[in-house]
Structure formats: C-alpha cells, structure tokens
Design a protein around this motif. Sequence first.
Motif, PDB file in Angstrom:
ATOM      1  N   ARG A  13      34.999  38.832  14.596  1.00 22.86           N
ATOM      2  CA  ARG A  13      36.409  38.469  14.451  1.00 22.86           C
ATOM      3  C   ARG A  13      36.852  37.791  15.739  1.00 22.86           C
ATOM      4  N   ASP A  14      37.303  36.540  15.626  1.00 16.84           N
ATOM      5  CA  ASP A  14      37.715  35.799  16.819  1.00 16.84           C
ATOM      6  C   ASP A  14      39.183  36.067  17.142  1.00 16.84           C
ATOM      7  N   MET A  15      39.672  35.413  18.190  1.00 17.31           N
ATOM      8  CA  MET A  15      41.048  35.661  18.647  1.00 17.31           C
ATOM      9  C   MET A  15      42.101  35.216  17.638  1.00 17.31           C
ATOM     10  N   ASN A  16      41.739  34.390  16.654  1.00 14.90           N
ATOM     11  CA  ASN A  16      42.678  33.974  15.610  1.00 14.90           C
ATOM     12  C   ASN A  16      42.620  34.897  14.394  1.00 14.90           C
ATOM     13  N   GLY A  17      41.788  35.945  14.470  1.00 17.20           N
ATOM     14  CA  GLY A  17      41.662  36.874  13.365  1.00 17.20           C
ATOM     15  C   GLY A  17      40.736  36.393  12.268  1.00 17.20           C
ATOM     16  N   GLU A  18      40.010  35.301  12.525  1.00 17.55           N
ATOM     17  CA  GLU A  18      39.067  34.760  11.546  1.00 17.55           C
ATOM     18  C   GLU A  18      37.743  35.517  11.628  1.00 17.55           C
ATOM     19  N   ASP A  19      37.221  35.884  10.463  1.00 12.22           N
ATOM     20  CA  ASP A  19      35.947  36.598  10.396  1.00 12.22           C
ATOM     21  C   ASP A  19      34.804  35.661  10.040  1.00 12.22           C
ATOM     22  N   THR A  20      33.680  35.850  10.713  1.00 11.58           N
ATOM     23  CA  THR A  20      32.428  35.192  10.363  1.00 11.58           C
ATOM     24  C   THR A  20      31.449  36.302  10.000  1.00 11.58           C
ATOM     25  N   VAL A  21      30.916  36.237   8.779  1.00 11.61           N
ATOM     26  CA  VAL A  21      30.013  37.276   8.299  1.00 11.61           C
ATOM     27  C   VAL A  21      28.601  36.705   8.185  1.00 11.61           C
ATOM     28  N   VAL A  22      27.630  37.423   8.730  1.00 17.14           N
ATOM     29  CA  VAL A  22      26.228  37.042   8.641  1.00 17.14           C
ATOM     30  C   VAL A  22      25.460  38.265   8.141  1.00 17.14           C
ATOM     31  N   GLU A  23      24.604  38.064   7.130  1.00 13.60           N
ATOM     32  CA  GLU A  23      23.796  39.152   6.604  1.00 13.60           C
ATOM     33  C   GLU A  23      22.328  38.755   6.638  1.00 13.60           C
ATOM     34  N   LEU A  24      21.484  39.722   6.959  1.00 17.05           N
ATOM     35  CA  LEU A  24      20.053  39.492   7.096  1.00 17.05           C
ATOM     36  C   LEU A  24      19.312  40.699   6.542  1.00 17.05           C
ATOM     37  N   ILE A  25      18.244  40.462   5.803  1.00 16.74           N
ATOM     38  CA  ILE A  25      17.311  41.514   5.422  1.00 16.74           C
ATOM     39  C   ILE A  25      15.943  41.066   5.914  1.00 16.74           C
ATOM     40  N   SER A  26      15.303  41.930   6.705  1.00 16.62           N
ATOM     41  CA  SER A  26      14.037  41.562   7.325  1.00 16.62           C
ATOM     42  C   SER A  26      13.074  42.740   7.271  1.00 16.62           C
ATOM     43  N   PRO A  27      11.776  42.470   7.044  1.00 17.45           N
ATOM     44  CA  PRO A  27      10.807  43.557   7.151  1.00 17.45           C
ATOM     45  C   PRO A  27      10.700  43.988   8.602  1.00 17.45           C
ATOM     46  N   GLY A  28      10.436  45.259   8.802  1.00 20.45           N
ATOM     47  CA  GLY A  28      10.324  45.754  10.162  1.00 20.45           C
ATOM     48  C   GLY A  28       9.527  47.035  10.200  1.00 20.45           C
ATOM     49  N   SER A  29       9.694  47.773  11.292  1.00 25.32           N
ATOM     50  CA  SER A  29       8.988  49.035  11.445  1.00 25.32           C
ATOM     51  C   SER A  29       9.920  50.068  12.055  1.00 25.32           C
ATOM     52  N   PHE A  30       9.603  51.331  11.785  1.00 27.36           N
ATOM     53  CA  PHE A  30      10.359  52.457  12.302  1.00 27.36           C
ATOM     54  C   PHE A  30       9.361  53.488  12.811  1.00 27.36           C
ATOM     55  N   TYR A  31       9.618  54.008  14.012  1.00 28.32           N
ATOM     56  CA  TYR A  31       8.772  55.071  14.533  1.00 28.32           C
ATOM     57  C   TYR A  31       9.532  55.862  15.578  1.00 28.32           C
ATOM     58  N   GLU A  32       8.967  56.995  15.943  1.00 31.87           N
ATOM     59  CA  GLU A  32       9.550  57.846  16.968  1.00 31.87           C
ATOM     60  C   GLU A  32       8.535  58.039  18.077  1.00 31.87           C
ATOM     61  N   LYS A  33       9.004  57.985  19.321  1.00 33.68           N
ATOM     62  CA  LYS A  33       8.121  58.162  20.478  1.00 33.68           C
ATOM     63  C   LYS A  33       8.919  58.873  21.570  1.00 33.68           C
ATOM     64  N   ASN A  34       8.401  59.975  22.057  1.00 34.13           N
ATOM     65  CA  ASN A  34       9.045  60.755  23.125  1.00 34.13           C
ATOM     66  C   ASN A  34      10.500  61.103  22.805  1.00 34.13           C
ATOM     67  N   GLY A  35      10.772  61.448  21.555  1.00 34.90           N
ATOM     68  CA  GLY A  35      12.113  61.864  21.151  1.00 34.90           C
ATOM     69  C   GLY A  35      13.101  60.730  20.916  1.00 34.90           C
ATOM     70  N   VAL A  36      12.647  59.490  21.060  1.00 33.62           N
ATOM     71  CA  VAL A  36      13.505  58.327  20.823  1.00 33.62           C
ATOM     72  C   VAL A  36      13.020  57.633  19.551  1.00 33.62           C
ATOM     73  N   GLN A  37      13.959  57.248  18.690  1.00 32.88           N
ATOM     74  CA  GLN A  37      13.598  56.550  17.459  1.00 32.88           C
ATOM     75  C   GLN A  37      13.755  55.046  17.679  1.00 32.88           C
ATOM     76  N   TYR A  38      12.820  54.284  17.098  1.00 34.61           N
ATOM     77  CA  TYR A  38      12.790  52.837  17.284  1.00 34.61           C
ATOM     78  C   TYR A  38      12.826  52.131  15.932  1.00 34.61           C
ATOM     79  N   VAL A  39      13.596  51.061  15.859  1.00 31.73           N
ATOM     80  CA  VAL A  39      13.591  50.151  14.720  1.00 31.73           C
ATOM     81  C   VAL A  39      13.272  48.780  15.294  1.00 31.73           C
ATOM     82  N   ARG A  40      12.289  48.097  14.706  1.00 28.89           N
ATOM     83  CA  ARG A  40      11.916  46.748  15.159  1.00 28.89           C
ATOM     84  C   ARG A  40      11.905  45.805  13.978  1.00 28.89           C
ATOM     85  N   TYR A  41      12.416  44.586  14.209  1.00 25.66           N
ATOM     86  CA  TYR A  41      12.390  43.556  13.166  1.00 25.66           C
ATOM     87  C   TYR A  41      12.544  42.199  13.823  1.00 25.66           C
ATOM     88  N   GLU A  42      12.283  41.156  13.042  1.00 32.12           N
ATOM     89  CA  GLU A  42      12.433  39.790  13.535  1.00 32.12           C
ATOM     90  C   GLU A  42      13.700  39.171  12.973  1.00 32.12           C
TER      91      GLU A  42
END
Length: 160
Positions: A13-42
């Motif tokens: 939302r810019d200073m004029n109140g105008e919205d720009t919407v962008v949507e993306l669906i991408s393959p990725g990966s999810f894993y946990e390491k040392n108590g932290v969860q990770y999501v990766r995608y391009e």
Amino acid sequence: MKRVLVSVKSVQRDMNGEDTVVELISPGSFYEKNGVQYVRYEESSVTGLDGVKTTIKIYPDSIVLMRTGAVNMRHQYIRGQEREAIYETPYGDMHMAVKTHELTMNFPEKGTSAEDGLVGFVHLGYDISIQGEWQFYNQLDIHVREDKEHGHERNPETRN
C-alpha cells in the motif's frame, strides 16, 4: 526435508492508499535444524525477482527473511520493533528500515501437516522506509503446504 508448495501473497500500500497485489506459488522445501524451522523457495518473474532464492528462518518470536541471487538482503521481523538492513542490488545498495506491526506464525513441531496438507503459515505486516523516507506498507501472507506429489527428500545439509 519435506518438499512443499509455498504460496505467497504480497499487498503493498503506497502513500496514496493504492494497493499492488502480487501472488506466487513456488515449489520449495521445509526442514528444521537446531530448533529453527526453515522454508526455502525460488522467486519468479511474477515478483520481479527471477532467479532469487528466498529462505525464511522461523523462530519462536521472530522471522528472518533472506534473499540471495540478483539481489541480496537479510531482514529480521520482530513485532513492535524497527530493524535496519541493506538491500544489495545490481544498481547499488539501498539502506532500509522495516518496522513490524503484525507478525503471526504457526508451524507445528517437527513440521507435521494438517489434514489439508498445511505445514504452517506466516502473516506479516510492516512499514518500509528507504534512506529514511517512508515508502509503503507491506503485508505478506505465506502458506506452506506439503507437496503430496513429491513428498520427502533427504538433504545432507540437514542430516535428516
């Protein structure tokens, strides 16, 4: 490591109140390491970041969003706090500040999936200022669902 589909909806939302919407669906990966969860995608040309890899690190009270490739950045989002960062582009570096107003996330322990395949989600709302001047308010909704077609894969990086 679990193969996932990452759905990202961004509303700027810019200073004029105008919205720009962008949507993306991408393959990725999810894993946990040392108590932290990770999501990766391009990213893709839809977001204007074709060839950029995004990693989201999920902590109990914050997330870190990192991008590498044509642009490089690392932002930490903590509700109620402002954080500075440098956004590196081929055209030069931009000094940014991000003030997080909204941060909700839910990624159950060990990445278990809900019946609908939902692994977890992030809702994030923040102001961005560049070189000290407010630019826009951004809202991100990220849903991570199990990729039922491709399932799990081993990754030596996580040793799982």
